[in-house]
Design a protein around this motif. Structure first.
Motif, PDB file in Angstrom:
ATOM      1  N   GLY A  93      -2.992   7.922  -7.374  1.00  0.00           N
ATOM      2  CA  GLY A  93      -1.655   7.437  -7.712  1.00  0.00           C
ATOM      3  C   GLY A  93      -1.082   6.449  -6.720  1.00  0.00           C
ATOM      4  O   GLY A  93       0.138   6.255  -6.665  1.00  0.00           O
ATOM      5  N   HIS A  94      -1.950   5.798  -5.952  1.00  0.00           N
ATOM      6  CA  HIS A  94      -1.431   4.784  -5.018  1.00  0.00           C
ATOM      7  C   HIS A  94      -0.677   3.721  -5.809  1.00  0.00           C
ATOM      8  O   HIS A  94      -1.081   3.346  -6.909  1.00  0.00           O
ATOM      9  N   SER A  95       0.388   3.195  -5.230  1.00  0.00           N
ATOM     10  CA  SER A  95       1.230   2.251  -5.982  1.00  0.00           C
ATOM     11  C   SER A  95       0.458   0.994  -6.390  1.00  0.00           C
ATOM     12  O   SER A  95       0.777   0.378  -7.406  1.00  0.00           O
ATOM     13  N   SER A 210       3.721   0.461   6.180  1.00  0.00           N
ATOM     14  CA  SER A 210       3.870  -0.310   7.425  1.00  0.00           C
ATOM     15  C   SER A 210       3.911   0.570   8.679  1.00  0.00           C
ATOM     16  O   SER A 210       4.642   0.276   9.624  1.00  0.00           O
ATOM     17  N   VAL A 211       3.122   1.629   8.665  1.00  0.00           N
ATOM     18  CA  VAL A 211       3.014   2.463   9.873  1.00  0.00           C
ATOM     19  C   VAL A 211       2.150   1.728  10.895  1.00  0.00           C
ATOM     20  O   VAL A 211       1.100   1.174  10.562  1.00  0.00           O
ATOM     21  N   THR A 212       2.624   1.705  12.133  1.00  0.00           N
ATOM     22  CA  THR A 212       1.864   1.086  13.228  1.00  0.00           C
ATOM     23  C   THR A 212       1.964   1.990  14.458  1.00  0.00           C
ATOM     24  O   THR A 212       2.719   2.970  14.455  1.00  0.00           O
ATOM     25  N   ALA A 228       0.656  10.635   8.411  1.00  0.00           N
ATOM     26  CA  ALA A 228       0.855   9.303   7.838  1.00  0.00           C
ATOM     27  C   ALA A 228      -0.374   8.849   7.064  1.00  0.00           C
ATOM     28  O   ALA A 228      -1.507   9.219   7.392  1.00  0.00           O
ATOM     29  N   LEU A 229      -0.093   8.069   6.027  1.00  0.00           N
ATOM     30  CA  LEU A 229      -1.154   7.349   5.320  1.00  0.00           C
ATOM     31  C   LEU A 229      -1.009   5.899   5.779  1.00  0.00           C
ATOM     32  O   LEU A 229       0.009   5.251   5.519  1.00  0.00           O
ATOM     33  N   VAL A 230      -2.033   5.430   6.478  1.00  0.00           N
ATOM     34  CA  VAL A 230      -1.938   4.155   7.193  1.00  0.00           C
ATOM     35  C   VAL A 230      -2.839   3.126   6.515  1.00  0.00           C
ATOM     36  O   VAL A 230      -4.033   3.380   6.338  1.00  0.00           O
ATOM     37  N   GLY A 231      -2.275   1.999   6.137  1.00  0.00           N
ATOM     38  CA  GLY A 231      -3.074   0.943   5.520  1.00  0.00           C
ATOM     39  C   GLY A 231      -3.553  -0.048   6.562  1.00  0.00           C
ATOM     40  O   GLY A 231      -4.523   0.189   7.285  1.00  0.00           O
ATOM     41  N   GLY A 232      -2.845  -1.174   6.680  1.00  0.00           N
ATOM     42  CA  GLY A 232      -3.255  -2.268   7.564  1.00  0.00           C
ATOM     43  C   GLY A 232      -3.669  -1.831   8.969  1.00  0.00           C
ATOM     44  O   GLY A 232      -4.702  -2.267   9.489  1.00  0.00           O
TER      45      GLY A 232
HETATM   46  P1  PGA Z   1       0.358  -0.314   4.922  1.00  0.00           P
HETATM   47  O1  PGA Z   1      -0.241   0.447   3.640  1.00  0.00           O
HETATM   48  O2  PGA Z   1       0.253   0.668   6.085  1.00  0.00           O
HETATM   49  O3  PGA Z   1      -0.514  -1.509   5.119  1.00  0.00           O
HETATM   50  O4  PGA Z   1       1.764  -0.633   4.623  1.00  0.00           O
HETATM   51  C1  PGA Z   1      -0.011   1.802   3.411  1.00  0.00           C
HETATM   52  C2  PGA Z   1      -0.630   2.222   2.117  1.00  0.00           C
HETATM   53  O5  PGA Z   1      -0.638   1.449   1.157  1.00  0.00           O
HETATM   54  O6  PGA Z   1      -1.135   3.354   1.989  1.00  0.00           O
END
Ligand code: PGA
Length: 264
Positions: A93-95, A210-212, A228-232
């Protein structure tokens, strides 16, 4: 106490060799016995080599998607039964799936059912759009997504929910820790309504968007946020390991410094 989780969603990034290199760097950067559950979710084609590269560590593997049928004429799709021997978790269900690939609430519900039945642990993503946020509809949208994703499912086992406001994903504009905490409190009370207080207390709810390494502490210090679910930032080994170390320090302030712990 809920075990904190930091999951890296690599999205459609890394070739196979880049994926192995990245995870090897993460492995090196985390040469301690962490109390944080660390999950990496590479593209499908890298699951097998990344699994090899993670042997002997406690870093877990997740997929980014599944199809809800077990097998058959569904060209290009991957089923949960194909994944269950390769990885433990799956993002559902990721956006970006909802936005670009037509994963409606109904599809998300079917995928959740298929994942649970196959024994995969879903990381269920929910989150509102900017205009919904501005119109004060966040709670309605998020609880609506949650209820429909879980409709008719026995979710008494382990559930991880990731609250990811869409306007915060990949934009560099993270939500505020306090707001996220309030929304997650609503998510947890919806889970309590659906499955009882004990399940709601045990379910982990992550923040994503946008978690960093610069802002992780703001989120991890909130009582309701379990990781956290971390993307970039999960594509950079030093950022990702830094995020994990900070999480460890916030959740387990009395642990000895990680460099003194037993290496994996
Ligand atoms: P983002 O992505 O950390 O690059 O914002 C998070 C995600 O889509 O799970």
């Amino acid at each position: 106490m809920r075990l904190p989780m930091i999951a890296g969603n690599w999205k459609m990034n890394t070739t196979v060799s880049e994926a192995v290199e990245l995870v090897s760097q993460v492995r090196k950067g985390l040469s301690g016995a962490y109390d944080v559950e660390v999950v990496v979710c590479p593209p499908f084609v890298s699951l097998v080599p990344v699994k090899e590269a993670l042997k002997g560590t406690s870093i877990k593997l997740g997929a980014q998607n599944i199809y809800f049928e077990e097998k058959g004429a569904y060209t290009g799709e991957i089923s949960p039964v194909m994944l269950v021997s390769l990885c433990e978790h799956v993002i559902i269900g990721h956006s970006e799936r909802r936005q670009y690939f037509g994963d409606s609430n109904d599809v998300v519900n079917k995928k959740m059912g298929a994942a649970l039945e196959a024994g995969l642990k879903p990381i269920l993503c929910v989150g509102e759009k900017l205009e919904e946020n501005e119109a004060g509809k966040t709670n309605d949208i998020v609880t609506g997504q949650l209820r429909s994703a879980l409709a008719g499912l026995d979710c008494s086992g382990e559930l991880v929910v990731a609250y990811e406001p869409i306007w915060a994903i990949g934009t560099g504009r993270a939500a505020h820790g306090k707001q996220v905490n309030d929304t997650i409190r609503i998510i947890r009370s919806t889970l309590a309504e659906l499955y009882g207080q004990q399940m709601a207390d045990e379910a982990r709810v992550l923040y994503g968007g946008s978690v960093t390494a610069d802002n992780i502490a703001e989120f991890m210090e909130q009582s309701e946020i379990d990781g956290a679910l971390v993307g970039g930032a999960s594509l950079k080994a030093d950022q990702f390991t830094n995020i994990i170390r900070q999480t460890e320090e916030i959740f387990f302030p009395n642990n000895p410094p990680t460099k003194d712990l037993i290496p994996w």
